[in-house]
Design a protein around this motif. Sequence first.
Motif, PDB file in Angstrom:
ATOM      1  N   LYS A 136     -12.689   8.515  -4.879  1.00 55.35           N
ATOM      2  CA  LYS A 136     -13.297   8.288  -3.567  1.00 55.35           C
ATOM      3  C   LYS A 136     -14.043   6.958  -3.454  1.00 55.35           C
ATOM      4  CE  LYS A 136     -13.601  13.173  -2.602  1.00 55.35           C
ATOM      5  NZ  LYS A 136     -14.394  14.324  -2.260  1.00 55.35           N
ATOM      6  N   SER A 137     -13.845   6.066  -4.417  1.00 56.89           N
ATOM      7  CA  SER A 137     -14.477   4.747  -4.378  1.00 56.89           C
ATOM      8  C   SER A 137     -13.578   3.800  -3.569  1.00 56.89           C
ATOM      9  CB  SER A 137     -14.652   4.222  -5.806  1.00 56.89           C
ATOM     10  OG  SER A 137     -15.261   2.955  -5.787  1.00 56.89           O
ATOM     11  N   PRO A 138     -14.125   3.129  -2.547  1.00 55.35           N
ATOM     12  CA  PRO A 138     -13.277   2.319  -1.669  1.00 55.35           C
ATOM     13  C   PRO A 138     -12.724   1.052  -2.320  1.00 55.35           C
ATOM     14  CG  PRO A 138     -15.587   2.071  -1.057  1.00 55.35           C
ATOM     15  CD  PRO A 138     -15.525   3.094  -2.145  1.00 55.35           C
ATOM     16  N   VAL A 139     -11.550   0.662  -1.847  1.00 54.73           N
ATOM     17  CA  VAL A 139     -10.942  -0.615  -2.192  1.00 54.73           C
ATOM     18  C   VAL A 139     -10.807  -1.365  -0.872  1.00 54.73           C
ATOM     19  CG1 VAL A 139      -8.823  -1.741  -2.988  1.00 54.73           C
ATOM     20  CG2 VAL A 139      -9.719   0.245  -4.221  1.00 54.73           C
ATOM     21  N   LYS A 140     -11.265  -2.614  -0.860  1.00 57.73           N
ATOM     22  CA  LYS A 140     -11.229  -3.406   0.375  1.00 57.73           C
ATOM     23  C   LYS A 140     -10.215  -4.541   0.234  1.00 57.73           C
ATOM     24  CE  LYS A 140     -14.041  -5.994   3.617  1.00 57.73           C
ATOM     25  NZ  LYS A 140     -15.355  -6.496   3.980  1.00 57.73           N
TER      26      LYS A 140
ATOM     27  N   ILE B  24      -9.077  -8.816  -2.620  1.00 53.87           N
ATOM     28  CA  ILE B  24      -8.995  -7.398  -2.966  1.00 53.87           C
ATOM     29  C   ILE B  24     -10.209  -7.065  -3.826  1.00 53.87           C
ATOM     30  CG2 ILE B  24      -7.637  -5.617  -4.147  1.00 53.87           C
ATOM     31  CD1 ILE B  24      -5.129  -7.340  -3.443  1.00 53.87           C
ATOM     32  N   THR B  25     -11.031  -6.141  -3.336  1.00 55.65           N
ATOM     33  CA  THR B  25     -12.297  -5.818  -3.999  1.00 55.65           C
ATOM     34  C   THR B  25     -12.370  -4.334  -4.324  1.00 55.65           C
ATOM     35  OG1 THR B  25     -13.412  -7.565  -2.740  1.00 55.65           O
ATOM     36  CG2 THR B  25     -14.827  -5.897  -3.732  1.00 55.65           C
ATOM     37  N   ASP B  26     -12.834  -4.038  -5.534  1.00 60.41           N
ATOM     38  CA  ASP B  26     -13.111  -2.648  -5.897  1.00 60.41           C
ATOM     39  C   ASP B  26     -14.568  -2.526  -6.319  1.00 60.41           C
ATOM     40  OD1 ASP B  26     -13.528  -2.752  -8.887  1.00 60.41           O
ATOM     41  OD2 ASP B  26     -11.451  -3.435  -8.888  1.00 60.41           O
ATOM     42  N   HIS B  27     -15.032  -1.301  -6.385  1.00 57.57           N
ATOM     43  CA  HIS B  27     -16.402  -1.018  -6.826  1.00 57.57           C
ATOM     44  C   HIS B  27     -16.350  -0.252  -8.138  1.00 57.57           C
ATOM     45  CE1 HIS B  27     -17.842  -2.473  -2.990  1.00 57.57           C
ATOM     46  NE2 HIS B  27     -16.901  -1.744  -2.422  1.00 57.57           N
ATOM     47  N   GLY B  28     -15.414  -0.661  -8.995  1.00 55.61           N
ATOM     48  CA  GLY B  28     -15.179   0.026 -10.265  1.00 55.61           C
ATOM     49  C   GLY B  28     -16.101  -0.440 -11.370  1.00 55.61           C
TER      50      GLY B  28
ATOM     51  N   LEU C 220       0.834  -1.208   0.000  1.00 57.93           N
ATOM     52  CA  LEU C 220       0.000   0.000   0.000  1.00 57.93           C
ATOM     53  C   LEU C 220       0.866   1.253   0.000  1.00 57.93           C
ATOM     54  CD1 LEU C 220      -2.847  -1.082   2.420  1.00 57.93           C
ATOM     55  CD2 LEU C 220      -3.158  -0.251   0.077  1.00 57.93           C
ATOM     56  N   ASP C 221       1.982   1.223   0.726  1.00 58.35           N
ATOM     57  CA  ASP C 221       2.906   2.362   0.733  1.00 58.35           C
ATOM     58  C   ASP C 221       3.408   2.665  -0.682  1.00 58.35           C
ATOM     59  OD1 ASP C 221       2.645   2.551   3.470  1.00 58.35           O
ATOM     60  OD2 ASP C 221       4.556   1.568   3.915  1.00 58.35           O
TER      61      ASP C 221
ATOM     62  N   LYS D  64      -6.573   9.722  -6.115  1.00 59.11           N
ATOM     63  CA  LYS D  64      -7.994   9.434  -6.335  1.00 59.11           C
ATOM     64  C   LYS D  64      -8.804   9.478  -5.039  1.00 59.11           C
ATOM     65  CE  LYS D  64      -9.343   7.012 -10.091  1.00 59.11           C
ATOM     66  NZ  LYS D  64      -9.588   5.782 -10.862  1.00 59.11           N
ATOM     67  N   GLU D  65      -8.125   9.847  -3.937  1.00 57.38           N
ATOM     68  CA  GLU D  65      -8.774   9.899  -2.620  1.00 57.38           C
ATOM     69  C   GLU D  65      -9.496   8.581  -2.322  1.00 57.38           C
ATOM     70  OE1 GLU D  65     -10.844  13.652  -1.741  1.00 57.38           O
ATOM     71  OE2 GLU D  65      -9.999  14.408  -3.635  1.00 57.38           O
ATOM     72  N   THR D  66      -8.790   7.493  -2.570  1.00 61.09           N
ATOM     73  CA  THR D  66      -9.352   6.155  -2.411  1.00 61.09           C
ATOM     74  C   THR D  66      -9.307   5.717  -0.951  1.00 61.09           C
ATOM     75  OG1 THR D  66      -8.546   5.570  -4.614  1.00 61.09           O
ATOM     76  CG2 THR D  66      -9.136   3.741  -3.154  1.00 61.09           C
ATOM     77  N   PRO D  67     -10.473   5.471  -0.343  1.00 55.95           N
ATOM     78  CA  PRO D  67     -10.442   4.894   1.003  1.00 55.95           C
ATOM     79  C   PRO D  67     -10.042   3.415   0.897  1.00 55.95           C
ATOM     80  CG  PRO D  67     -12.662   5.698   0.436  1.00 55.95           C
ATOM     81  CD  PRO D  67     -11.820   5.759  -0.800  1.00 55.95           C
ATOM     82  N   VAL D  68      -9.030   3.020   1.651  1.00 54.07           N
ATOM     83  CA  VAL D  68      -8.613   1.619   1.668  1.00 54.07           C
ATOM     84  C   VAL D  68      -9.151   1.006   2.958  1.00 54.07           C
ATOM     85  CG1 VAL D  68      -6.669   0.013   1.670  1.00 54.07           C
ATOM     86  CG2 VAL D  68      -6.563   2.104   0.287  1.00 54.07           C
ATOM     87  N   GLU D  69     -10.038   0.036   2.793  1.00 56.68           N
ATOM     88  CA  GLU D  69     -10.645  -0.639   3.946  1.00 56.68           C
ATOM     89  C   GLU D  69      -9.909  -1.953   4.160  1.00 56.68           C
ATOM     90  OE1 GLU D  69     -14.699  -1.042   2.693  1.00 56.68           O
ATOM     91  OE2 GLU D  69     -15.037   1.122   2.685  1.00 56.68           O
TER      92      GLU D  69
END
Length: 170
Positions: free
Chosen positions: A66-70, A100-104, A16-17, A26-31
Amino acid sequence: MDAAEFDLHELINSSLDLVADRVQEKETPVEKDFAATPIRGNWDDEQLREVFVNLIANAIDASGPKSPVKISTELLDSDSGPRPIGAPVRARGERVRIVITDHGKGMDQKIKARLFEPFFTTKKRGTGLGLSIVRQIVDLHGGNIDVESEPGKGTTFSIELPLDPGSTAH
C-alpha cells in the motif's frame, strides 16, 4: 534502435499494464502527475517500455504494501514559447523528464554507486541486469538517468530524454 513517433503517456500506461499483477498484489497506489500537454517523441517504444517496466517494478518491489509509487512527466527546455494546451509537442532540441518515486527502503551510497553495474543486485532472485540495461537504453536514446535515494526514505529515478534523439549530437 527502431524509433518512431510515440505518445509518452501511452507508453507509461502500457508499461503499468505490464506490471498490473505486482500493483494489485501489493495494493500499490500509482500516482500519475503527467504534463497537461501530450508529449510525443521519436523513440523505440519497446525499449522505453522495458525501461519503465523495470523502474516501476523495482519501485513496487522496494516498497511496502500500500506504499504509493509516483510517476510524473514534464517538458524541459521549451524555447519555442508557450504552446496551446492540447497541442502536441515535437520541437527539435526539446527534452522530457520522467520521474519515478517510491517510498521504499532506499539505498545507501555504496549500493547507489554500483546500481548500474551489470550483474550487481540486492535481490534474492535478480540477475543484476535490469538497471544496466535501463541505462544502456536511455543512453541509446541520447538521454540520461539519475538516482536519488536515502535509506528509509525511498528512491527517485529521473530520466531525461530528447523528443527527437536524432536531432541531438550525442
